[in-house]
Structures are given as C-alpha cells and as structure tokens.
Scaffold this motif. Structure first.
Motif, PDB file in Angstrom:
ATOM      1  N   SER A  23       0.792  -1.229   0.000  1.00 41.60           N
ATOM      2  CA  SER A  23       0.000   0.000   0.000  1.00 41.60           C
ATOM      3  C   SER A  23       0.826   1.281   0.000  1.00 41.60           C
ATOM      4  O   SER A  23       0.284   2.352  -0.198  1.00 41.60           O
ATOM      5  CB  SER A  23      -0.973   0.008   1.173  1.00 41.60           C
ATOM      6  N   TRP A  26      -0.555   4.851   1.002  1.00 40.12           N
ATOM      7  CA  TRP A  26      -2.002   4.797   0.782  1.00 40.12           C
ATOM      8  C   TRP A  26      -2.746   5.868   1.572  1.00 40.12           C
ATOM      9  O   TRP A  26      -3.602   6.564   1.058  1.00 40.12           O
ATOM     10  CB  TRP A  26      -2.497   3.405   1.162  1.00 40.12           C
ATOM     11  N   PRO A  34      -6.706  -0.254   3.255  1.00 41.57           N
ATOM     12  CA  PRO A  34      -6.429  -0.863   1.951  1.00 41.57           C
ATOM     13  C   PRO A  34      -6.706  -2.366   1.916  1.00 41.57           C
ATOM     14  O   PRO A  34      -6.938  -2.923   0.847  1.00 41.57           O
ATOM     15  CB  PRO A  34      -4.945  -0.577   1.719  1.00 41.57           C
ATOM     16  N   ILE A  57      -7.393  -2.197  -1.999  1.00 39.16           N
ATOM     17  CA  ILE A  57      -6.240  -1.770  -2.790  1.00 39.16           C
ATOM     18  C   ILE A  57      -6.245  -2.405  -4.180  1.00 39.16           C
ATOM     19  O   ILE A  57      -5.840  -1.774  -5.156  1.00 39.16           O
ATOM     20  CB  ILE A  57      -4.898  -2.040  -2.059  1.00 39.16           C
ATOM     21  N   CYS A 117       0.780   3.545  -4.401  1.00 39.23           N
ATOM     22  CA  CYS A 117       1.175   2.140  -4.499  1.00 39.23           C
ATOM     23  C   CYS A 117       2.695   2.025  -4.434  1.00 39.23           C
ATOM     24  O   CYS A 117       3.412   2.675  -5.201  1.00 39.23           O
ATOM     25  CB  CYS A 117       0.656   1.576  -5.814  1.00 39.23           C
TER      26      CYS A 117
END
Length: 144
Positions: A23, A26, A34, A57, A117
């Motif tokens: 993640s 994130w 996520p 995610i 990401c």
C-alpha cells in the motif's frame, strides 16, 4: 455495486494464495483500510453479474489501470472467468492473482504506478515467479 471494465489475462495453477501490491503511502490519499474486503459485481464469461470480493487496494489499482492506462477491465474479468477451472482456485483468487501479475508486468516495464502504491521489490517478482513457475516479463507497450 460497480461493474468494472485491457489486461493480459493468464490464469495460474496452484493459485490458492492471493497476492497483492503493497500500500505504500495509501493513507496520504485515502482514509479507508487498503486491506478491507470489498465486493463488486463484474461481468462473467456469459455476461452474468458475478460478485467478486477483493481487498480495497486491488480494486483501487484496477480502477487506476482502467482510468490511467485505459485497461479493459470488463474484458479482463470475462477472460479470466472463461479460462478459470477449479484447479485455479476461486474466482477471487484468479482475479486477485491476474491483477497482481499485471502490476508486476507494469513495474518491470517501468510504466507508471499509482502514487499510493509502493514499487514492487525483487522479492515480489521472485515469490510470484516461484509460486507459478512463470517469468514476469515487462508488459508490452499497448499501455504506454
């Protein structure tokens, strides 16, 4: 529920394990977890609606691929559903692993990734290749 929409689709044997991207940062972009499992309807090979549950995610990455790289998500899910057999595990595993494989292929090709990401590591490539006895090759320029 959202129905998703060109990934290369390839189904893997022994894919009982689900792979997913890290993640990264994130929470700089989203408030949600996520890893929370989210159900969405996608079209199956007979164009029926299938409920697929994936981590948030994975859906976010699929949405990003569709928007930024013009990926045909409907085509991907239909192809995966067409090729999948019981040996491939559940639909969820098959869809998760194909999304992850495409993430690795894009990473290897040096294509952009979502800002939230994390980049794939050599360990990510090695684990996936060892699990499925395949070599991750850079995705072709059809996305660039």
């Amino acid at each position: 529920m959202v129905v998703e929409k060109k990934y290369k689709a390839m189904i893997f044997r022994r894919n009982m394990r689900q792979y997913e991207m890290a993640s990264g940062n994130w929470h700089d972009y989203f408030d949600e977890d996520p890893e929370e499992e989210i159900g969405r309807y996608v079209k199956g090979f007979s164009e029926e609606d299938l409920l697929v549950v994936l981590p948030r995610i994975s859906w976010a990455y699929a949405d990003w691929m569709e928007k930024e790289l013009k990926a045909d998500m409907v085509g991907l899910f239909m192809t995966v559903d067409t090729l999948r057999t019981p040996d491939h595990g559940t639909r969820t595993n098959a869809f998760q692993n194909v999304i992850y494989k495409n993430y690795l292929e894009c990473e290897k090709a040096g294509l952009p990734r979502p800002p939230w990401c994390a980049p794939a590591t050599q360990e990510d490539f090695d684990q996936f290749e060892a699990e499925f006895s395949i070599k991750i090759e850079p995705i072709t320029s059809k996305y660039s």
